[in-house]
Design a protein around this motif. Sequence first.
Motif, PDB file in Angstrom:
ATOM      1  N   CYS A 156       0.759  -1.240  -0.078  1.00 37.43           N
ATOM      2  CA  CYS A 156       0.075  -0.066  -0.038  1.00 37.43           C
ATOM      3  C   CYS A 156       0.926   1.158   0.036  1.00 37.43           C
ATOM      4  CB  CYS A 156      -0.878  -0.013   1.293  1.00 37.43           C
ATOM      5  SG  CYS A 156      -2.185   1.360   1.222  1.00 37.43           S
ATOM      6  N   SER A 157       0.257   1.992  -0.782  1.00 33.26           N
ATOM      7  CA  SER A 157       0.855   3.484  -0.875  1.00 33.26           C
ATOM      8  C   SER A 157       0.019   4.623  -1.020  1.00 33.26           C
ATOM      9  CB  SER A 157       2.189   3.754  -1.571  1.00 33.26           C
ATOM     10  OG  SER A 157       2.969   4.928  -1.465  1.00 33.26           O
ATOM     11  N   VAL A 158       0.286   5.627  -1.003  1.00 26.63           N
ATOM     12  CA  VAL A 158      -0.940   6.867  -1.098  1.00 26.63           C
ATOM     13  C   VAL A 158      -1.046   7.104  -2.885  1.00 26.63           C
ATOM     14  CG1 VAL A 158      -0.593   7.902   0.988  1.00 26.63           C
ATOM     15  CG2 VAL A 158       0.520   8.811  -1.156  1.00 26.63           C
ATOM     16  N   THR A 159      -2.380   7.577  -3.285  1.00 32.33           N
ATOM     17  CA  THR A 159      -2.548   7.811  -4.459  1.00 32.33           C
ATOM     18  C   THR A 159      -1.660   9.111  -5.089  1.00 32.33           C
ATOM     19  OG1 THR A 159      -4.810   6.971  -4.212  1.00 32.33           O
ATOM     20  CG2 THR A 159      -4.530   8.388  -5.983  1.00 32.33           C
ATOM     21  N   GLY A 160      -0.976   8.704  -6.139  1.00 33.50           N
ATOM     22  CA  GLY A 160      -0.006   9.531  -6.616  1.00 33.50           C
ATOM     23  C   GLY A 160       1.302   9.592  -6.255  1.00 33.50           C
ATOM     24  N   SER A 161       1.686   8.654  -5.365  1.00 28.92           N
ATOM     25  CA  SER A 161       2.898   8.351  -4.936  1.00 28.92           C
ATOM     26  C   SER A 161       3.582   7.421  -5.910  1.00 28.92           C
ATOM     27  CB  SER A 161       2.964   7.767  -3.513  1.00 28.92           C
ATOM     28  OG  SER A 161       4.498   7.329  -3.007  1.00 28.92           O
ATOM     29  N   THR A 162       5.033   7.728  -5.933  1.00 26.35           N
ATOM     30  CA  THR A 162       5.913   6.915  -6.983  1.00 26.35           C
ATOM     31  C   THR A 162       6.540   5.740  -6.219  1.00 26.35           C
ATOM     32  OG1 THR A 162       7.809   8.496  -6.645  1.00 26.35           O
ATOM     33  CG2 THR A 162       6.213   8.925  -8.409  1.00 26.35           C
ATOM     34  N   SER A 163       6.650   5.637  -4.881  1.00 25.35           N
ATOM     35  CA  SER A 163       7.388   4.903  -4.036  1.00 25.35           C
ATOM     36  C   SER A 163       7.034   3.439  -4.363  1.00 25.35           C
ATOM     37  CB  SER A 163       7.197   5.406  -2.525  1.00 25.35           C
ATOM     38  OG  SER A 163       5.857   5.145  -2.128  1.00 25.35           O
ATOM     39  N   ALA A 164       5.735   3.060  -4.216  1.00 26.34           N
ATOM     40  CA  ALA A 164       5.475   1.912  -4.768  1.00 26.34           C
ATOM     41  C   ALA A 164       5.759   1.311  -5.852  1.00 26.34           C
ATOM     42  CB  ALA A 164       3.765   1.650  -4.239  1.00 26.34           C
ATOM     43  N   ARG A 180      -4.392   3.968  -1.466  1.00 27.01           N
ATOM     44  CA  ARG A 180      -5.278   4.584  -0.395  1.00 27.01           C
ATOM     45  C   ARG A 180      -5.050   6.076  -0.615  1.00 27.01           C
ATOM     46  NH1 ARG A 180      -7.117   0.405  -0.884  1.00 27.01           N
ATOM     47  NH2 ARG A 180      -7.810  -1.313   0.713  1.00 27.01           N
ATOM     48  N   PRO A 181      -6.021   6.966   0.023  1.00 24.79           N
ATOM     49  CA  PRO A 181      -6.089   8.445  -0.226  1.00 24.79           C
ATOM     50  C   PRO A 181      -4.860   8.996   0.612  1.00 24.79           C
ATOM     51  CG  PRO A 181      -7.908   7.688   0.803  1.00 24.79           C
ATOM     52  CD  PRO A 181      -7.448   6.491   0.037  1.00 24.79           C
ATOM     53  N   GLY A 182      -4.736   8.353   1.995  1.00 26.46           N
ATOM     54  CA  GLY A 182      -3.559   8.762   2.777  1.00 26.46           C
ATOM     55  C   GLY A 182      -2.851   7.625   3.322  1.00 26.46           C
ATOM     56  N   TYR A 183      -1.731   7.837   4.092  1.00 27.34           N
ATOM     57  CA  TYR A 183      -0.998   6.791   4.804  1.00 27.34           C
ATOM     58  C   TYR A 183      -1.648   6.336   5.988  1.00 27.34           C
ATOM     59  CZ  TYR A 183       2.907   7.677   1.688  1.00 27.34           C
ATOM     60  OH  TYR A 183       3.644   8.063   0.641  1.00 27.34           O
ATOM     61  N   ALA A 184      -2.644   7.037   6.709  1.00 28.02           N
ATOM     62  CA  ALA A 184      -3.276   6.461   7.577  1.00 28.02           C
ATOM     63  C   ALA A 184      -4.172   5.140   7.286  1.00 28.02           C
ATOM     64  CB  ALA A 184      -4.127   7.556   8.417  1.00 28.02           C
ATOM     65  N   GLU A 185      -4.832   5.522   6.092  1.00 30.32           N
ATOM     66  CA  GLU A 185      -5.678   4.527   5.812  1.00 30.32           C
ATOM     67  C   GLU A 185      -4.976   3.333   5.299  1.00 30.32           C
ATOM     68  OE1 GLU A 185      -7.765   8.586   4.783  1.00 30.32           O
ATOM     69  OE2 GLU A 185      -5.715   7.761   4.737  1.00 30.32           O
ATOM     70  N   CYS A 186      -3.532   3.426   4.843  1.00 30.22           N
ATOM     71  CA  CYS A 186      -2.674   2.578   4.492  1.00 30.22           C
ATOM     72  C   CYS A 186      -2.496   1.556   5.682  1.00 30.22           C
ATOM     73  CB  CYS A 186      -1.483   2.954   3.811  1.00 30.22           C
ATOM     74  SG  CYS A 186      -1.643   3.134   2.203  1.00 30.22           S
ATOM     75  N   VAL A 187      -2.337   2.319   6.864  1.00 31.42           N
ATOM     76  CA  VAL A 187      -1.863   1.454   8.153  1.00 31.42           C
ATOM     77  C   VAL A 187      -3.274   0.789   8.573  1.00 31.42           C
ATOM     78  CG1 VAL A 187      -1.169   1.798  10.569  1.00 31.42           C
ATOM     79  CG2 VAL A 187      -0.148   3.283   8.549  1.00 31.42           C
ATOM     80  N   THR A 188      -4.344   1.347   8.263  1.00 33.65           N
ATOM     81  CA  THR A 188      -5.673   0.710   8.681  1.00 33.65           C
ATOM     82  C   THR A 188      -5.763  -0.595   7.962  1.00 33.65           C
ATOM     83  OG1 THR A 188      -6.705   2.845   9.118  1.00 33.65           O
ATOM     84  CG2 THR A 188      -8.233   0.888   8.726  1.00 33.65           C
ATOM     85  N   ALA A 189      -5.594  -0.471   6.761  1.00 35.39           N
ATOM     86  CA  ALA A 189      -5.286  -1.770   5.777  1.00 35.39           C
ATOM     87  C   ALA A 189      -4.592  -2.770   6.330  1.00 35.39           C
ATOM     88  CB  ALA A 189      -5.160  -1.301   4.465  1.00 35.39           C
ATOM     89  N   LEU A 190      -3.201  -2.331   6.822  1.00 32.16           N
ATOM     90  CA  LEU A 190      -2.233  -3.117   7.108  1.00 32.16           C
ATOM     91  C   LEU A 190      -2.773  -3.882   8.346  1.00 32.16           C
ATOM     92  CD1 LEU A 190       0.666  -4.349   6.909  1.00 32.16           C
ATOM     93  CD2 LEU A 190       1.357  -2.369   8.225  1.00 32.16           C
ATOM     94  N   THR A 191      -3.124  -3.061   9.372  1.00 26.79           N
ATOM     95  CA  THR A 191      -3.675  -3.830  10.622  1.00 26.79           C
ATOM     96  C   THR A 191      -5.043  -4.670  10.545  1.00 26.79           C
ATOM     97  OG1 THR A 191      -5.011  -1.780  11.187  1.00 26.79           O
ATOM     98  CG2 THR A 191      -2.858  -1.840  12.086  1.00 26.79           C
ATOM     99  N   ALA A 192      -5.751  -4.436   9.361  1.00 25.00           N
ATOM    100  CA  ALA A 192      -6.709  -5.408   9.184  1.00 25.00           C
ATOM    101  C   ALA A 192      -6.264  -6.878   8.297  1.00 25.00           C
ATOM    102  CB  ALA A 192      -7.846  -4.324   8.382  1.00 25.00           C
ATOM    103  N   GLY A 193      -5.193  -6.723   7.876  1.00 30.90           N
ATOM    104  CA  GLY A 193      -4.720  -7.667   7.035  1.00 30.90           C
ATOM    105  C   GLY A 193      -4.996  -7.768   5.639  1.00 30.90           C
ATOM    106  N   GLN A 194      -5.575  -6.551   5.170  1.00 34.08           N
ATOM    107  CA  GLN A 194      -5.715  -6.373   3.729  1.00 34.08           C
ATOM    108  C   GLN A 194      -4.463  -6.042   3.095  1.00 34.08           C
ATOM    109  OE1 GLN A 194      -8.594  -3.195   3.835  1.00 34.08           O
ATOM    110  NE2 GLN A 194      -9.955  -4.195   5.087  1.00 34.08           N
ATOM    111  N   VAL A 195      -3.199  -5.640   3.406  1.00 35.91           N
ATOM    112  CA  VAL A 195      -2.144  -5.508   2.518  1.00 35.91           C
ATOM    113  C   VAL A 195      -1.168  -6.015   3.610  1.00 35.91           C
ATOM    114  CG1 VAL A 195      -3.123  -3.440   1.370  1.00 35.91           C
ATOM    115  CG2 VAL A 195      -1.793  -3.150   3.408  1.00 35.91           C
ATOM    116  N   ASP A 196       0.182  -6.388   3.056  1.00 34.69           N
ATOM    117  CA  ASP A 196       1.055  -7.064   3.589  1.00 34.69           C
ATOM    118  C   ASP A 196       2.069  -5.935   4.166  1.00 34.69           C
ATOM    119  OD1 ASP A 196       0.580  -9.989   3.325  1.00 34.69           O
ATOM    120  OD2 ASP A 196       0.612  -9.241   1.125  1.00 34.69           O
TER     121      ASP A 196
END
Length: 285
Positions: A156-164, A180-196
């Motif tokens: 996961c990375s934020v929309t528009g980022s080049t890092s991923a 995801r629109p922001g990194y907080a949303e990425c972390v939520t996806a991580l803790t929910a097991g939706q991303v690695d």
Amino acid sequence: MRTRHTGAATLAALTALTLAACGGGGEVGGGGEETGGAEGGGDSIKIGIKFDQPGLGYQDAGEYTGFDVDVATYVAGELGFEPDQIEWVEAPSANRETMLQTGQVDMIFATYSITDERKEQVAFAGPYFVAGQDLLVAEDNTDITGPEALEGKNLCSVTGSTSAQRIKDEYAEGVQLVERPGYAECVTALTAGQVDAVTTDDIILAGLAAQPANAGKVKVVGAPFSEENYGVGLPQDNDRCEDINAAITKMIEDESWDEFVTSNTEGTGYEPNADLNPPTPDACA
């Protein structure tokens, strides 16, 4: 040493000297209300920061916290400005050059990487920190130790980022990118097991991991694979670069820099890259 100017006569004299040095135009440091030059003493100084990066630049109910905020407050103090003379201004990444060019801010501390392309539009002092792209994973994850281990994983990375995309292009062609629109949303996806994993600069990830809601759930891998020099953005016609570099050097020497890093990443296990940090400010152009 911080310099305070008290009394109307002193302030008036200082203002007159400053205006004379600038040809009477009143445009000091690219705009803003302050008039004190390197010695401070003006009404205020406008400093751009991020408002949405926990641990770096974060605004909540009128309170401003984070490593960038601490560094900016220290530097402003060395320039002669008290904390209550600082006007914090939100500086989104896409707007930073324009904000400096048009005088909306006097300087910017906002995970602002020094690049040759940006130097064509603005000036930089520093760097005051050297970050590196890294990964955030679940606390109990022992399989992902670097970008190569992301083959077949969800990242996961934020929309528009080049890092991923960089990881997909250079390290793991089979990684599945999730935006995801922001990194907080990425972390939520991580803790929910939706991303690695989540990817961006290591200190940004550490700030996210330090949030109470994420404590004990996630960790920074600690294997950075890029180099990002965070600088203080300034207007090109500024006269503050050397004073800011002196303040950064003092901050490092008196160990305030270490305190700011520790207090904003405590409990995450994060350690800055010791080969690159603390940095030595570059010579001003």
